[in-house]
Design a protein around this motif. Structure first.
Motif, PDB file in Angstrom:
ATOM      1  N   TYR A  27      38.568 -27.719  37.830  1.00 22.32           N
ATOM      2  CA  TYR A  27      37.765 -27.861  37.150  1.00 22.32           C
ATOM      3  C   TYR A  27      36.568 -28.096  37.842  1.00 22.32           C
ATOM      4  O   TYR A  27      37.055 -28.327  38.669  1.00 22.32           O
ATOM      5  N   GLY A  28      35.242 -27.421  37.148  1.00 25.89           N
ATOM      6  CA  GLY A  28      34.180 -27.806  38.216  1.00 25.89           C
ATOM      7  C   GLY A  28      32.699 -27.563  37.246  1.00 25.89           C
ATOM      8  O   GLY A  28      33.511 -27.123  36.710  1.00 25.89           O
ATOM      9  N   SER A  29      31.652 -28.435  37.445  1.00 23.71           N
ATOM     10  CA  SER A  29      30.918 -28.030  37.562  1.00 23.71           C
ATOM     11  C   SER A  29      29.415 -27.952  38.465  1.00 23.71           C
ATOM     12  O   SER A  29      29.744 -28.890  39.060  1.00 23.71           O
ATOM     13  N   ILE A  30      28.299 -26.653  38.257  1.00 27.50           N
ATOM     14  CA  ILE A  30      27.940 -27.252  39.205  1.00 27.50           C
ATOM     15  C   ILE A  30      26.171 -26.992  38.883  1.00 27.50           C
ATOM     16  O   ILE A  30      25.639 -26.258  38.092  1.00 27.50           O
ATOM     17  N   ASP A  31      24.979 -27.780  38.821  1.00 28.66           N
ATOM     18  CA  ASP A  31      24.074 -28.603  37.723  1.00 28.66           C
ATOM     19  C   ASP A  31      23.046 -28.744  38.961  1.00 28.66           C
ATOM     20  O   ASP A  31      23.274 -29.475  39.887  1.00 28.66           O
ATOM     21  N   ALA A  32      22.483 -28.128  39.010  1.00 28.91           N
ATOM     22  CA  ALA A  32      21.125 -27.462  39.763  1.00 28.91           C
ATOM     23  C   ALA A  32      20.284 -26.413  39.224  1.00 28.91           C
ATOM     24  O   ALA A  32      20.091 -26.226  38.368  1.00 28.91           O
ATOM     25  N   GLY A  33      19.021 -26.816  39.382  1.00 26.10           N
ATOM     26  CA  GLY A  33      18.091 -26.545  38.989  1.00 26.10           C
ATOM     27  C   GLY A  33      16.478 -26.609  40.213  1.00 26.10           C
ATOM     28  O   GLY A  33      16.906 -27.205  41.449  1.00 26.10           O
TER      29      GLY A  33
END
Length: 180
Positions: A27-33
């Protein structure tokens, strides 16, 4: 020859019936903005605008492995290995530690609870994180609790810890954690 084949077939059937269920999840999550700031003071004393890449805007970027092996009778062996990283540079988070977010192994029994060993979150993270359905944080991340989680109320990780957490018993759970 027929007896040997029949014996092999019976043993294969019994072994198949006793085969434990196991699972491993990646699983994973990439959080960027990207943020835009106007009227930023520059080196000449004037002001200008600034476009900026932001990593971990609401939650830290991560990837991990989570697994369970059914040992029978409601008992399971479990593990979690979770690594944080900067999505802009690829650098490992948590001071460069491999699997610095979480790394633990343990046993869980569906009628008692779980006993785990390793780098784990404190109970404040478990309790406050479970109030929300987005994986342990609100849509606004740690900002919803305290300014960028400066008091670590929701993201305390304890190295070399032993943790017991009970199952839900008529709406009540309890547990204990000790870090060596």
């Amino acid at each position: 020859m027929k007896k040997k084949f029949l014996t092999t077939a019976i043993l294969a059937t019994i072994a198949g019936a006793a085969h434990a269920q196991s699972s491993v999840t990646l699983y994973g999550s990439i959080d960027a903005g990207i943020s835009y700031n106007s009227h930023v003071k520059n080196a000449t004393g004037g002001s200008s605008s600034l476009w900026q890449y932001g990593d971990g805007v609401a939650q830290g970027s991560r990837w991990g492995l989570r697994g369970a092996e059914d040992l029978g009778g409601g008992l399971k062996a479990i593990f979690v290995l979770e690594n944080g990283f900067n999505s802009g540079t690829g650098a490992a988070g948590q001071g460069g530690a491999l699997f610095g977010r979480q790394a633990f192994v343990g046993l869980t029994k569906d009628t008692i609870g779980s006993l785990t060993f390793g780098r784990q979150y404190s109970f404040s993270t478990d309790v406050l994180g479970s109030l929300y359905s987005t994986g342990g944080n609100t849509v606004s991340g740690n900002w919803a609790y305290h300014f960028n989680d400066i008091d670590q109320l929701t993201s305390s990780r304890i190295n070399n810890s032993v943790k017991f957490q009970s199952v839900n018993i008529s709406g009540f759970t309890f547990g204990g954690l000790y870090g060596f």
